[in-house]
Design a protein around this motif. Sequence first.
Motif, PDB file in Angstrom:
ATOM      1  N   ARG A 114       3.405  34.736  88.827  1.00 10.74           N
ATOM      2  CA  ARG A 114       4.234  34.329  87.688  1.00 10.74           C
ATOM      3  C   ARG A 114       3.373  33.438  86.816  1.00 10.74           C
ATOM      4  NH1 ARG A 114       8.540  32.771  92.337  1.00 10.74           N
ATOM      5  NH2 ARG A 114       9.752  34.682  92.293  1.00 10.74           N
TER       6      ARG A 114
ATOM      7  N   LYS B 133      14.862  37.159 103.800  1.00 12.85           N
ATOM      8  CA  LYS B 133      14.588  37.628 102.448  1.00 12.85           C
ATOM      9  C   LYS B 133      15.220  38.978 102.129  1.00 12.85           C
ATOM     10  CE  LYS B 133      12.798  35.618 100.073  1.00 12.85           C
ATOM     11  NZ  LYS B 133      13.504  34.510  99.370  1.00 12.85           N
TER      12      LYS B 133
ATOM     13  N   ARG C 100      15.004  23.996  99.337  1.00 15.83           N
ATOM     14  CA  ARG C 100      15.076  25.346  99.922  1.00 15.83           C
ATOM     15  C   ARG C 100      14.283  25.206 101.215  1.00 15.83           C
ATOM     16  NH1 ARG C 100      14.861  30.295  96.059  1.00 15.83           N
ATOM     17  NH2 ARG C 100      13.823  31.218  97.848  1.00 15.83           N
TER      18      ARG C 100
ATOM     19  N   HIS D 136      12.460  33.926  89.401  1.00 20.15           N
ATOM     20  CA  HIS D 136      12.656  35.298  89.893  1.00 20.15           C
ATOM     21  C   HIS D 136      12.786  36.357  88.812  1.00 20.15           C
ATOM     22  CE1 HIS D 136      13.226  33.033  93.587  1.00 20.15           C
ATOM     23  NE2 HIS D 136      12.761  34.117  94.160  1.00 20.15           N
TER      24      HIS D 136
END
Length: 444
Positions: free
Chosen positions: A364, A113, A106, A351
């Motif tokens: 996370r 975004k 990526r 995500h």
Amino acid sequence: MTWNPGTWRSKTAAQQPTWPDITELEQVEKELASVPPLVFAGEARELRQRLASVSNGEAFLLQAGDCAESFDGFNADAIREKLRVILQMAVVLTYSSGVPAIKVGRIAGQFAKPRSRPTETVDGTELPSFLGHMVNDLPFSEHDRRPTPARLLQAYHQSASTLNLLRAFTKGGFADLHRVQAWNHEFVGSSNEGQRYAKLASEIDRALRFMEATGVSSQHPEIHEAEFFTSHEALILQYEEALTRRDSLTGEWYDCSAHMLWIGERTRDLDGAHLEFLRGVHNPIGCKIGPTATPDDVVGLCDALDPGREAGRLTLISRMGAKQVADRLPPLLDAVRQSGHPVVWACDPMHGNTFTSESGHKTRHFDDVLAEVTGFFAAHREMGTWPGGIHIELTGENVTECLGGAEEVQPKDLGKRYETMCDPRLNGRQAVDLSFRVAELLAP
Ligand code: PEP
Ligand code: CO
């Protein structure tokens, strides 16, 4: 409807900035339409072939990098560290599973975004949300948040330099398998997972020496050079259209801003502009699939993006969240299998697992990331399909953005090195740790 690079303009494009100056935007588009392509059609076709082998269960996709690249943190060290940790992960996966890991960053274009809200309000002032450095800047001021078309050009130029460096690193000796020990960066190396990696690396060293000793040369390009591809979310369609070129060899259209482009969870509307644009380019395409997607939605996406049922064309990237993956994924795997589309299934365990800590950091937990990957493998085992890959947000640096991991990042550590411009990324240690866990799931 016949397709051309501009047919998306007759559809509704979600998640687009409101450009204050259209003339300025059009000038930038014109300029971008004449710059050299960043990648070549032949390279994109090569990635399609690699992904076709993933769809057959003969390889594994490792797609990884920043949530959002930055214009500010742009330097050779940061790019090298990211590449280094991806190379480490790939070696762990390949060595343990016996199947090649296809490396897709990526990177070199991941500058735009989608956001949950188009604007942000602070103390009664409402401004456009931060949409990535391709569009505007992060500080909360009218000047910084103004969508600025010149940023599209800067994104192109930074992508070109990044890709140039990646090509140099991967072809110029840095990625040579004889250096597999040297990739073990200091801060990773001293940790448990670093030591586990060092052990594996010395086995690879021994294998290479063994090959030499028996007269089998280890001087092949496959050992000296790494194959590395680029990808980003194709969000800002003016940018993508301007870099879309007709391949002189085949006459087909390719989006030459990256080898692979993906459609985000928020822009996968079947009748939307993003679908319309990406259905016509011949690159390999990804599409994020969240927990609200029904089997009909997903088969509809497959029909739109892969009408020819071609292996390597379409990668479905599921991002269900650790709690939902066991319920949501199996019916989708079943429906796609019955539809006959030979897709790659990859797991984005990031995500669907984001939450805000008490300290106010978006974070996370490593355990949730691992739990979603484990659920992804279990779903594929249940359905008899191939768990084709993982899609991860990471950095090579020693950041403290995600909680947990073998050397646990604690809630109190989050403020220490929280550097992401958007979503929290695994640090180098957590990423190598994850690759060992995935390798265990993959091992024959
Ligand atoms: C991302 O990959 O950074 C992203 C925004 O993902 P999603 O579209 O799955 O939410
Ligand atoms: Co993200």
